[in-house]
Design a protein around this motif. Structure first.
Motif, PDB file in Angstrom:
ATOM      1  N   GLY A  64       0.607  -1.064   0.028  1.00 23.63           N
ATOM      2  CA  GLY A  64       0.069   0.037  -0.184  1.00 23.63           C
ATOM      3  C   GLY A  64       0.840   1.449   0.024  1.00 23.63           C
ATOM      4  N   SER A  65       1.947   1.228   0.637  1.00 23.48           N
ATOM      5  CA  SER A  65       2.655   2.401   0.659  1.00 23.48           C
ATOM      6  C   SER A  65       3.395   2.827  -0.868  1.00 23.48           C
ATOM      7  CB  SER A  65       3.907   2.264   1.493  1.00 23.48           C
ATOM      8  OG  SER A  65       5.058   0.986   0.897  1.00 23.48           O
ATOM      9  N   MET A  66       3.205   2.122  -1.962  1.00 17.11           N
ATOM     10  CA  MET A  66       3.609   2.409  -2.919  1.00 17.11           C
ATOM     11  C   MET A  66       2.708   3.248  -3.799  1.00 17.11           C
ATOM     12  SD  MET A  66       6.330   0.576  -4.164  1.00 17.11           S
ATOM     13  CE  MET A  66       6.374   0.209  -5.779  1.00 17.11           C
ATOM     14  N   THR A  67       1.644   3.901  -3.223  1.00 17.13           N
ATOM     15  CA  THR A  67       0.801   4.915  -3.732  1.00 17.13           C
ATOM     16  C   THR A  67       1.302   6.210  -3.478  1.00 17.13           C
ATOM     17  OG1 THR A  67      -0.608   4.854  -1.572  1.00 17.13           O
ATOM     18  CG2 THR A  67      -1.334   3.343  -3.552  1.00 17.13           C
ATOM     19  N   GLN A  68       2.364   6.475  -2.640  1.00 15.63           N
ATOM     20  CA  GLN A  68       2.909   7.691  -2.694  1.00 15.63           C
ATOM     21  C   GLN A  68       3.511   8.230  -3.850  1.00 15.63           C
ATOM     22  OE1 GLN A  68       6.050   8.005   0.306  1.00 15.63           O
ATOM     23  NE2 GLN A  68       6.060   5.861   0.346  1.00 15.63           N
ATOM     24  N   SER A  69       3.674   9.390  -4.093  1.00 12.88           N
ATOM     25  CA  SER A  69       4.301  10.078  -5.450  1.00 12.88           C
ATOM     26  C   SER A  69       5.742  10.087  -5.218  1.00 12.88           C
ATOM     27  CB  SER A  69       3.787  11.470  -5.723  1.00 12.88           C
ATOM     28  OG  SER A  69       4.027  12.425  -4.536  1.00 12.88           O
ATOM     29  N   ILE A  70       6.501  10.112  -6.271  1.00  6.99           N
ATOM     30  CA  ILE A  70       7.818  10.200  -6.240  1.00  6.99           C
ATOM     31  C   ILE A  70       8.576  11.353  -6.611  1.00  6.99           C
ATOM     32  CG2 ILE A  70       7.832   7.753  -6.508  1.00  6.99           C
ATOM     33  CD1 ILE A  70       8.330   7.815  -9.405  1.00  6.99           C
ATOM     34  N   SER A  71       9.650  11.678  -5.959  1.00  6.49           N
ATOM     35  CA  SER A  71      10.544  12.830  -6.426  1.00  6.49           C
ATOM     36  C   SER A  71       9.688  14.252  -6.862  1.00  6.49           C
ATOM     37  CB  SER A  71      11.223  12.385  -7.463  1.00  6.49           C
ATOM     38  OG  SER A  71      12.067  11.261  -6.951  1.00  6.49           O
TER      39      SER A  71
END
Length: 348
Positions: free
Chosen positions: A180-187
């Motif tokens: 579930g933590s993979m839903t955060q935006s990157i960079s």
């Protein structure tokens, strides 16, 4: 721009150091200087056509003029520049649903030959599509009303750009974090770690002659999130990105034990040249360290395999053994990462 030689090189040096323009100064520099000195739309547009100036060579005031962008499009905007600059002509009303420069821009965005020539990676297109469709810039605060046709063209260009990817040609095992933590935006980019990892998996499955994907999932009867295992990530390169994301979402998730890909390949007797782990920032090792698992896989298989761990939102982690040239940690993510992965896998 071709690097000048002889008197042209001396004149270029004089312009860089002293700001002086001589008889042998390259035309592009001459056009740039004249554009900085100009102060009206007609002159800027004429200079673009006469000297082949790009948008970066023009003063900021010129960027808000329709006639200047008409001249730039008439001269030819490079593929990657076109994708990055789409908000500007949109704000100027040049990309309506009917008329304007819309059909011309749509045709260029989806042109397979242009995408190949510019070596545009599908992830670059995905970032451009998400940014444009959002209607606002996270960096400058600028806003625009996205054109439906242009948004759809970028979506189509994502899949068309698969043909622009130069594969590593290596047997590849992709291990994807589905938590579930993979839903955060990157960079600061308008995509999540989940979208980026699924997109990269789709691209590599479609372009590498021998690649397979697995997800970090929980063991049957597991009592803690650390009791993780790998299971096939059943996505097809013929699927759309949204479908691939649904497949990943349906898997029960667990911790990202970076030793598991090598253990999995050893147990299944898979012949793997490159192991790639896609995660956000939660990487760890189980009972043994990943470099030990990689060394054991190399010993048993006789393959000098490589390991790449991409922590897309990480601020720091240590998986790779610094003394092992076949291991790579990627901390954070930007549009250069896909090419870095391919080149490292190829041994470049």
């Amino acid at each position: 721009m071709r690097i000048p030689e002889g008197p042209a090189a001396q004149n270029t040096f004089d312009w860089i150091v002293r700001g002086s323009v001589g008889d042998r100064t390259p035309r592009l520099i001459e056009g740039f200087v004249r554009a900085q000195e100009a102060g009206d739309t007609a002159t800027w547009a004429a200079l673009v056509r006469e000297y082949g100036l790009s948008w970066e060579m023009l003063p900021d005031a010129a960027h808000g003029e329709v006639a200047v962008w008409d001249a730039l499009h008439d001269s030819g905007v490079p593929q990657t520049a076109l994708m990055r600059q789409l908000p500007r002509p949109t704000r100027l009303g040049m990309l309506p649903d009917i008329g304007g420069r819309t059909d011309e821009v749509v045709a260029q965005l989806t042109d397979p030959a242009r995408l190949r020539a510019a070596r545009v990676h599908p992830v670059n297109v995905l970032v451009a599509q998400r940014t444009y469709a959002s209607g606002h810039s996270a960096r400058s605060g600028a806003t625009w009303a996205p054109s439906r046709k242009v948004t759809d063209a970028l979506d189509a260009a994502f899949y068309t750009a698969f043909g622009a990817v130069k594969p590593s040609g290596k047997r590849t095992l992709l291990a994807v974090d589905v938590s579930g933590s993979m839903t955060q935006s990157i960079s600061g980019m308008p995509i999540s770690a989940r979208e980026a990892s699924a997109a990269l998996a789709l691209v590599q499955l479609a372009t590498e002659p021998s690649a397979t994907a697995v997800g970090f999932t929980s063991r049957y009867g597991a009592r803690t999130w650390r009791e993780s295992a790998l299971a096939p990530l059943r996505i097809s390169p013929r699927q759309r990105l949204d479908d691939a994301l649904r497949v990943a979402d349906a898997m029960p998730f667990a911790g990202t034990d970076c030793t598991l890909p090598m253990i999995y390949a050893t147990e299944k007797r898979l012949k793997i040249d490159t192991f790639v782990v896609y995660t956000d920032n939660e990487t760890w090792a189980g009972a043994i360290h990943p470099h030990q698992a990689l060394a054991e896989y190399r010993r048993r298989s006789g393959i000098d395999a490589k390991l790449i761990v991409v922590g897309m939102t990480a601020t720091g982690f240590s998986i790779a053994d610094p003394s092992d040239s076949g291991m790579l940690d990627v901390v954070g993510f930007d549009a250069a990462v896909p090419s870095l992965i391919t080149e490292f896998a190829r041994g470049l």
